[in-house]
Design an enzyme around this catalytic site. Sequence first.
Site, PDB file in Angstrom:
ATOM      1  N   LYS A  21      39.628  31.141  33.254  1.00 53.72           N
ATOM      2  CA  LYS A  21      39.962  32.493  33.752  1.00 53.72           C
ATOM      3  C   LYS A  21      40.518  32.401  35.168  1.00 53.72           C
ATOM      4  O   LYS A  21      41.559  32.970  35.474  1.00 53.72           O
ATOM      5  CB  LYS A  21      38.694  33.356  33.712  1.00 53.72           C
ATOM      6  N   SER A  22      39.843  31.654  36.032  1.00 49.87           N
ATOM      7  CA  SER A  22      40.265  31.600  37.438  1.00 49.87           C
ATOM      8  C   SER A  22      41.638  30.956  37.580  1.00 49.87           C
ATOM      9  O   SER A  22      42.482  31.419  38.362  1.00 49.87           O
ATOM     10  CB  SER A  22      39.239  30.820  38.259  1.00 49.87           C
ATOM     11  N   ARG A  26      45.292  32.819  38.856  1.00 45.54           N
ATOM     12  CA  ARG A  26      46.057  32.260  39.986  1.00 45.54           C
ATOM     13  C   ARG A  26      47.450  31.810  39.565  1.00 45.54           C
ATOM     14  O   ARG A  26      48.423  31.990  40.304  1.00 45.54           O
ATOM     15  CB  ARG A  26      45.278  31.098  40.599  1.00 45.54           C
ATOM     16  N   ASP A  48      40.365  40.364  31.483  1.00 41.68           N
ATOM     17  CA  ASP A  48      40.613  40.264  32.924  1.00 41.68           C
ATOM     18  C   ASP A  48      41.988  39.694  33.255  1.00 41.68           C
ATOM     19  O   ASP A  48      42.661  40.164  34.174  1.00 41.68           O
ATOM     20  CB  ASP A  48      39.541  39.388  33.582  1.00 41.68           C
ATOM     21  N   ASN A  91      37.419  46.070  35.287  1.00 41.97           N
ATOM     22  CA  ASN A  91      36.160  45.476  35.722  1.00 41.97           C
ATOM     23  C   ASN A  91      36.404  44.091  36.325  1.00 41.97           C
ATOM     24  O   ASN A  91      35.472  43.295  36.444  1.00 41.97           O
ATOM     25  CB  ASN A  91      35.272  45.345  34.467  1.00 41.97           C
ATOM     26  N   ARG A 121      31.957  47.468  44.230  1.00 37.89           N
ATOM     27  CA  ARG A 121      32.061  46.053  44.641  1.00 37.89           C
ATOM     28  C   ARG A 121      32.883  45.971  45.934  1.00 37.89           C
ATOM     29  O   ARG A 121      34.026  46.424  45.980  1.00 37.89           O
ATOM     30  CB  ARG A 121      32.673  45.212  43.497  1.00 37.89           C
ATOM     31  N   SER A 166      31.968  37.293  48.978  1.00 38.14           N
ATOM     32  CA  SER A 166      32.852  36.830  47.908  1.00 38.14           C
ATOM     33  C   SER A 166      33.909  35.872  48.443  1.00 38.14           C
ATOM     34  O   SER A 166      34.582  36.180  49.436  1.00 38.14           O
ATOM     35  CB  SER A 166      33.541  38.039  47.260  1.00 38.14           C
ATOM     36  N   SER A 167      34.081  34.762  47.758  1.00 35.42           N
ATOM     37  CA  SER A 167      35.165  33.830  48.107  1.00 35.42           C
ATOM     38  C   SER A 167      36.523  34.443  47.798  1.00 35.42           C
ATOM     39  O   SER A 167      37.552  34.009  48.308  1.00 35.42           O
ATOM     40  CB  SER A 167      35.014  32.530  47.316  1.00 35.42           C
ATOM     41  N   ASP A 310      28.669  31.791  38.376  1.00 39.89           N
ATOM     42  CA  ASP A 310      28.841  32.334  37.025  1.00 39.89           C
ATOM     43  C   ASP A 310      27.985  31.627  35.975  1.00 39.89           C
ATOM     44  O   ASP A 310      27.942  32.065  34.826  1.00 39.89           O
ATOM     45  CB  ASP A 310      30.330  32.287  36.630  1.00 39.89           C
ATOM     46  N   GLU A 338      29.541  42.072  38.206  1.00 37.53           N
ATOM     47  CA  GLU A 338      29.726  43.148  37.231  1.00 37.53           C
ATOM     48  C   GLU A 338      28.458  43.979  37.067  1.00 37.53           C
ATOM     49  O   GLU A 338      28.488  45.120  36.622  1.00 37.53           O
ATOM     50  CB  GLU A 338      30.144  42.573  35.867  1.00 37.53           C
ATOM     51  N   ARG A 341      23.138  40.962  38.802  1.00 35.19           N
ATOM     52  CA  ARG A 341      22.794  39.944  37.798  1.00 35.19           C
ATOM     53  C   ARG A 341      21.382  39.391  37.904  1.00 35.19           C
ATOM     54  O   ARG A 341      20.745  39.137  36.886  1.00 35.19           O
ATOM     55  CB  ARG A 341      23.793  38.781  37.860  1.00 35.19           C
ATOM     56  N   HIS A 381      29.538  40.601  30.717  1.00 37.40           N
ATOM     57  CA  HIS A 381      29.765  39.553  29.726  1.00 37.40           C
ATOM     58  C   HIS A 381      28.782  38.402  29.844  1.00 37.40           C
ATOM     59  O   HIS A 381      28.310  37.849  28.852  1.00 37.40           O
ATOM     60  CB  HIS A 381      31.202  39.048  29.856  1.00 37.40           C
ATOM     61  N   ARG A 382      28.468  38.010  31.094  1.00 37.33           N
ATOM     62  CA  ARG A 382      27.636  36.803  31.266  1.00 37.33           C
ATOM     63  C   ARG A 382      26.193  37.058  30.840  1.00 37.33           C
ATOM     64  O   ARG A 382      25.513  36.148  30.350  1.00 37.33           O
ATOM     65  CB  ARG A 382      27.741  36.287  32.700  1.00 37.33           C
ATOM     66  N   LYS A 407      35.851  40.209  28.388  1.00 39.50           N
ATOM     67  CA  LYS A 407      36.261  40.047  29.786  1.00 39.50           C
ATOM     68  C   LYS A 407      36.730  38.617  30.076  1.00 39.50           C
ATOM     69  O   LYS A 407      37.684  38.405  30.806  1.00 39.50           O
ATOM     70  CB  LYS A 407      35.082  40.405  30.694  1.00 39.50           C
TER      71      LYS A 407
HETATM   72  O1  LIG Z   1      38.046  33.489  42.477  1.00 39.78           O
HETATM   73  C1  LIG Z   1      37.622  33.491  41.320  1.00 39.78           C
HETATM   74  O2  LIG Z   1      38.348  33.224  40.335  1.00 39.78           O
HETATM   75  C2  LIG Z   1      36.200  33.831  41.098  1.00 39.78           C
HETATM   76  C3  LIG Z   1      35.293  33.739  42.134  1.00 39.78           C
HETATM   77  C4  LIG Z   1      33.839  34.012  41.970  1.00 39.78           C
HETATM   78  O3  LIG Z   1      33.554  35.247  42.586  1.00 39.78           O
HETATM   79  P1  LIG Z   1      32.930  35.410  44.072  1.00 39.78           P
HETATM   80  O4  LIG Z   1      33.705  34.584  44.999  1.00 39.78           O
HETATM   81  O5  LIG Z   1      33.086  36.876  44.313  1.00 39.78           O
HETATM   82  O6  LIG Z   1      31.489  34.982  43.976  1.00 39.78           O
HETATM   83  C5  LIG Z   1      33.449  34.066  40.501  1.00 39.78           C
HETATM   84  O7  LIG Z   1      32.164  34.645  40.378  1.00 39.78           O
HETATM   85  C6  LIG Z   1      34.442  34.864  39.666  1.00 39.78           C
HETATM   86  O8  LIG Z   1      34.072  34.888  38.310  1.00 39.78           O
HETATM   87  C7  LIG Z   1      35.807  34.223  39.732  1.00 39.78           C
HETATM   88  C1  LIG Z   2      32.244  37.743  38.616  1.00 40.07           C
HETATM   89  C2  LIG Z   2      33.109  37.560  37.624  1.00 40.07           C
HETATM   90  O1  LIG Z   2      34.402  37.976  37.618  1.00 40.07           O
HETATM   91  P1  LIG Z   2      35.137  38.986  38.597  1.00 40.07           P
HETATM   92  O2  LIG Z   2      34.583  38.819  39.982  1.00 40.07           O
HETATM   93  O3  LIG Z   2      36.551  38.602  38.500  1.00 40.07           O
HETATM   94  O4  LIG Z   2      34.885  40.388  38.077  1.00 40.07           O
HETATM   95  C3  LIG Z   2      32.709  36.772  36.427  1.00 40.07           C
HETATM   96  O5  LIG Z   2      33.577  36.501  35.585  1.00 40.07           O
HETATM   97  O6  LIG Z   2      31.535  36.419  36.292  1.00 40.07           O
END
Ligand SMILES: O=C(O)C1=C[C@@H](OP(=O)(O)O)[C@@H](O)[C@H](O)C1
Ligand SMILES: C=C(OP(=O)(O)O)C(=O)O
Length: 422
Positions: A21-22, A26, A48, A91, A121, A166-167, A310, A338, A341, A381-382, A407
Amino acid sequence: MIVRVSQTGPVDAAFPAPPSKSYTHRALIAGALALGRTRIARPLRAADTELTARGLEALGVPLEWLPGEIAVAGCSGTFPAAGEVTIDCGNSGTTLRLLTSAALLSQHPVVLTGSPRMLERPVGPLAGALRALGGDVAFTGQPGYPPIRISGRLRGGRATIDGSISSQFVSSILMAAPYAEEDVELTLPATPASRSYLDVTADVMLRFGAHIERQGYDRFRVESGRAYRGRDYRVEGDYSSASYLFAVAAVCGGRVAVTGLNPTSVQGDRRFLDALEAMGCSVAAGTDAVTVERTGDLKGIEIDMSSSPDTVQTLAAVAATAGSPTTITGTAHLQYKESDRVGVTADTLRRMGAGVEVTEDSLTITPAPLHGVAVDPHDDHRTAMAFAVLGLAVGGMAIRDPECVEKSFPGFWEALYGEGLL
Ligand SMILES: O=C(O)C1=C[C@@H](OP(=O)(O)O)[C@@H](O)[C@H](O)C1
Ligand SMILES: C=C(OP(=O)(O)O)C(=O)O
């Protein structure tokens, strides 16, 4: 809809890993900004990543989902949108945060909004840093949260950014930075949450031709004008999604092989395998497949998962079946996802019979005889996937709203069904 999960014995199963997904988010953004065409092979087609794709289309980027790939016609750093656009990021936190900085590359204002949970968020630290770099970010609802209206330009220069929530705040600026008028230098006052995702960001940026220098996770400098170049790009498998599949072997016993993963990936959720190994599973990472096997009992561990958020719930589910307590630290930022958690995981495990202690930054699970319960994933989802897997060991589990897995892992239930586990 409800999915009922019954107890199953030791398994011997093989699954393909869903694409990352990430990396897909990107690659879409880099390809959209690049000079020339990009073909993204083996992209993740999930709710997503479709939201990111639709956002880029709204900004004027032609993009086509073909079988097994996405074709993107890059806009060479200026989104061609003809006027103000509003993008519903649903979401998907990654969509909203990563598009926030990129939106400054449109010549017209961009409004980013999302689901009711998305509006809870935070984006405040990202907005603050973008203002220092020349952007204008207005909160149209609650200060510090979406919806946001982005206008102005990405001038560049120096900014300090707090990534402890958050990164994605940091990744957002980095991904747009090659198109700033001057070099962008980001200073991070504290180690960011989920820091491994900054490695994923840097990896994609480099592969699309940008120039990025860094001192660990403290300082990043991106050269202005070293633009992305369109290319053929193949998305590697997703270690977060694979965690649920590996966890099946850990909780049921037996063996699970997952193909399509990069054994030297920088994805932080690869660490989940270290956790399983420390708990007593054997892990074999070959070039074709990563295989997890459990023959004996599991023991509890202590582990910092701050860079692998995650897979915390997957690990908590496995920990509940071990012979001794497990403490997971680095969990503070899970409250911004989401759902809250840690709260939902603790509550569900307690209802199942486990002992759970929660502090601001940790979760301790003390195993006890477990029974199945009904789980409301709160659209997360998780939560749905982690407790479905635990249900295979315990039985009597009912997962409500199972479609929330769309998602990130649309084929999740079919994958379990295909191996005779549902
Ligand atoms: O940059 C990304 O692709 C993600 C960063 C993480 O979030 P945070 O940096 O908000 O923890 C992760 O939980 C999310 O599922 C995907
Ligand atoms: C936190 C997640 O995704 P996002 O931040 O993109 O909603 C995730 O997939 O667990």
